[in-house]
Write an enzyme that holds these catalytic residues in place. Structure first.
Site, PDB file in Angstrom:
ATOM      1  N   ASP A  20       0.822  -1.204   0.000  1.00 35.23           N
ATOM      2  CA  ASP A  20       0.000   0.000   0.000  1.00 35.23           C
ATOM      3  C   ASP A  20       0.862   1.263   0.000  1.00 35.23           C
ATOM      4  O   ASP A  20       1.923   1.307   0.618  1.00 35.23           O
ATOM      5  CB  ASP A  20      -0.896  -0.018   1.248  1.00 35.23           C
ATOM      6  CG  ASP A  20      -1.798   1.191   1.334  1.00 35.23           C
ATOM      7  OD1 ASP A  20      -2.649   1.357   0.443  1.00 35.23           O
ATOM      8  OD2 ASP A  20      -1.654   1.983   2.291  1.00 35.23           O
ATOM      9  N   GLU A  55       1.103  -0.449  -5.130  1.00 35.80           N
ATOM     10  CA  GLU A  55       0.159   0.642  -5.376  1.00 35.80           C
ATOM     11  C   GLU A  55       1.002   1.918  -5.395  1.00 35.80           C
ATOM     12  O   GLU A  55       1.329   2.470  -4.351  1.00 35.80           O
ATOM     13  CB  GLU A  55      -0.905   0.723  -4.280  1.00 35.80           C
ATOM     14  CG  GLU A  55      -1.954   1.777  -4.578  1.00 35.80           C
ATOM     15  CD  GLU A  55      -2.455   2.522  -3.349  1.00 35.80           C
ATOM     16  OE1 GLU A  55      -3.436   3.270  -3.477  1.00 35.80           O
ATOM     17  OE2 GLU A  55      -1.862   2.388  -2.267  1.00 35.80           O
TER      18      GLU A  55
END
EC number: 2.4.1.18
Length: 727
Positions: free
Chosen positions: A411, A464
């Site tokens: 993330d 990401e």
């Protein structure tokens, strides 16, 4: 007259007592437990704060220890042949068991060395509270890193959460405090009481805990992860050799807490229940992978799991670690891969967790310009500290190796790569060469990906990453970060911006459709419509679509089919497939009742059929990361807002045509050659999906005077994707 030797002994003896009584002893085992004594005997020393009397079992007999200090220090002289397993003591819970202070350390010199270097890749076996058999005795070994603490104590159910009773010992210069407690079992709740240099006593959950209490409670729990009988050995073996780049990858992104609730109320389903329901659903809908929003323990539901407090613990919201193991095992038995969202970039500031763990900035940077994230109000890991990077890398390996997870989606990588991410001009500190790149984070990511690929071949590492940072999916050897895949955030943003426009004015924004192909093969991309796009006032995918209701559903079918046809692997967040009108809400289940309405049932059937269509078409996935997989037919028809291209894989070629306006074209000509036969094999405008049913039953092939194929005459349905097989 007292000798100098006796005086020195008494001084050391009194110093030991002082440190034990005031809970500031670094080496309590040096005084407590079983020790050699005068004249060939041994002595057992015990510490029971404020106790007046203590009994112990010695060679099967109950004997009374002598109190030698009013605060609760006791001793018992025993024969010289006495060993740690010849006597037992009564714990505060009344249970009789062996003495924790009679055992050797469980965190050895090799552990200390590897941890200090940041390369103890099996750290999850040694740190935290772990069931263990030590010196032939069953119990729990505890180890916690707190190098700046004055002292550390274990507090738990068995000692009535009294921080005076069980001080821990520090292991050399490692900063690791250790204690083995015989007789403790699975389910024991515990924390660490840390005495800081500032004189505070703070209570901390175990950073390496395998299980935790259900929020809002925050104690760690002893768990048994060895008992589960895995049945996915064939899957794990095949994973090592799987060439995922040339295979279909259709990911269903799921938040376990809100995918479905029990009986339409707020009660969560268990991991085992979710395993059966999600597996059946994904097989029916044609998804190959499940990606879970973070399931590591976290205190706040509304963080969706992205503010992690227990990096090694599956959240207890859905059951125990063994239930999670069942979940993974069941998916694998049905040929579904599991990806976890993983958050190594930052952590919450909650007092019970990692923040200022030993009273100092331990896991984070001390300077808030480096160690605090102003957007998320979280702390940022100090990636340059060996013990911190080791904590995170071992955590990744724990999920991939021990818990059999197939991949991690890392993330917020952009926030890790740049020191100025989310900050104003004077709110960040340049790196050593004056730049804004976080060199320590970059090195950490390279180290992480290198070790994962070495130790867990076939596992996926997905970034990401929302910037144009070069080489995210390039190999570390070639200067890249070493990720396997990267979310294509640029394509997603361009596409959603384009689809939000009034359909009759989309021709002015044609560049948003074509720009993504300029860089489509610069990285290994996943095309995504993720959870981030359906929250915080952004609307659901269906609600983003312009036009009347029919046009909105047609646009949604067009959007999803457009993604399926584009180069790259695929990801769709839950709820889009049922045409949910409302934004995603983490506190309530998806609106499954919508499927009783024909329009929503139509979009559901559409997603199901195009997913299964995708799985059967190698041209849509076999060469996703090669220029050879894609060839423009016409990218310049701005006037009609139509684009067309050929996808290739093996010997197959698919012609994909997208009409982005609600206008019907009965006589649309494409200039295309090098084929002799064409067949429409998918149409998002089919009546069974809720469309108008405009099909090409017999597309006309246009030939020149020499009978060579030079083009096609097609019917273009409104707001539709048409896919043709060329041969």
């Amino acid at each position: 007259m007292m000798t100098m030797q006796q005086t020195e002994f008494d001084s050391q003896f009194n110093e030991h007592i002082y440190r034990i009584v005031h809970v500031v002893h670094h080496q309590p085992h040096a005084f407590l437990g079983l020790h050699s004594f005068f004249e060939g005997s041994k002595v057992i020393r015990l510490w029971r704060p404020n106790a007046q009397q203590i009994f112990l079992e010695l060679f099967g007999n109950i004997v009374e220890a002598r109190r030698i200090h009013e605060m609760g220090i006791f001793e018992c002289i025993v024969p010289s042949h006495t060993t740690a397993i010849d006597y037992k003591i009564f714990h505060q819970n009344g249970k009789l068991h062996f003495d924790p202070y009679a055992f050797l350390p469980t965190f050895g010199e090799v552990d200390q060395y590897l941890f200090g270097k940041g390369v103890h890749y099996e750290l999850y076996h040694q740190m935290g509270g772990r069931l263990a058999t030590h010196q032939g005795i069953q119990g729990v070994k505890f180890a916690v890193w707190a190098p700046n603490a004055k002292s550390v104590s274990l507090i738990a159910d068995f000692n009535h959460w009294d921080g005076k009773v069980n001080p821990m010992r520090i292991m050399g210069y490692s900063g690791v405090w250790e204690l083995f407690v015989p007789g403790l079992q699975e389910g024991e709740k515990y924390k660490f009481e840390i005495h800081t240099q500032q004189g505070e006593r703070i209570l901390k959950s175990d950073p390496y805990a395998l299980s935790s209490e259900l929020r809002p409670a925050t104690a760690s729990k002893i768990a048994n992860i060895e008992r589960f009988q895995w049945q996915d050995q064939a899957w794990m073996e095949q994973r090592k050799a799987k060439n995922w780049t040339s295979l279909p990858m259709n990911i269903y992104e799921v938040h376990l807490g809100s995918w479905k609730k029990k009986d339409s109320n707020s009660e969560f389903l268990n991991y085992r229940e979710l395993a059966h329901e999600l597996t059946a659903y994904c097989l029916d809908m044609g998804f190959t992978h499940i990606e879970l929003l973070p399931i590591q323990e976290h205190p706040l539901d509304e963080s969706w799991g992205y503010q992690v407090s227990g990096f090694y613990a599956p959240t207890s919201r859905f059951g125990h670690p063994e239930d999670f193991q069942y979940f993974v095992n069941y998916l694998h038995q049905h040929q579904i891969s599991l990806i976890l969202d993983w958050v190594p970039g930052h952590f919450p500031t909650d007092a019970f967790s990692l923040a200022r763990f030993d009273g100092s900035a331990l896991y984070e940077h001390a300077d808030p310009r480096q160690g605090y994230h102003p957007h998320w109000h979280t702390n940022i890991f100090n990636f340059g500290r060996h013990e911190v990077s080791n904590f995170l890398i071992a955590n990744a390996l724990y999920w991939l190796e021990i818990m059999h997870v197939d991949g991690l989606r890392v993330d917020a990588v952009a926030s890790m790569l740049y020191l100025d991410y989310g900050r104003e001009e004077n709110e960040w500190i340049p790196n050593d060469v004056g730049g804004k790149e976080n060199l320590q984070a970059i090195e950490f990511l390279k180290h992480l990906n290198s070790i994962v690929h070495s130790k867990c071949p076939g596992s996926l590492m997905i970034a990401e990453e929302s910037t144009s940072f070069t080489g995210v999916t390039h190999s570390v050897e070639k200067g890249g970060l070493g990720f396997d895949l990267k979310w294509n955030m640029g394509w997603m943003n361009d596409t959603l911006r384009y689809f939000s426009k009034d359909m009759l004015f989309r021709n002015y924004h044609h560049h948003d459709l074509t720009f993504g192909l300029v860089y489509a093969f610069s990285e290994k991309f996943i095309s995504v419509f993720s959870h981030d796009e359906v929250v915080h006032g952004k609307k659901s995918l269906l609600s983003k679509m312009p036009g009347d209701m029919w046009q909105q559903f047609a646009n949604l079918r067009l959007l999803i089919s457009y993604m399926i046809c584009q180069p790259g692997k695929k990801l769709l967040f839950m709820g889009a497939e049922i045409g949910q009108w409302n934004e995603w809400n983490c506190k309530s289940g998806l609106e499954w009742f919508l499927l009783q309405f024909p329009t929503h049932a139509g979009i559901h059937k559409f997603v199901q059929e195009i997913n299964h269509f995708y799985l059967k078409q190698p041209a849509l996935w076999q060469k996703d990361f090669s220029h050879e997989s894609f060839e423009w037919v016409d990218f310049a028809d701005m006037h009609n807002s139509v684009i067309s291209y050929v996808r290739k894989g093996g010997t197959e070629r698919l012609l994909c045509v997208h009409n982005f306006t609600p206008l019907y074209h009965s006589d649309y000509i494409l200039h295309l050659s090098q084929f002799e036969h064409i067949e429409e094999i998918f149409n998002s405008d089919a009546e069974k999906f809720g469309g108008s049913g405009k099909h090409n039953l017999n597309p006309e092939i246009i030939r020149n005077e020499a009978r060579s194929v030079i083009g096609l005459r097609l019917i273009l349905a409104p707001l539709a994707t048409l896919i043709f097989k060329l041969s």
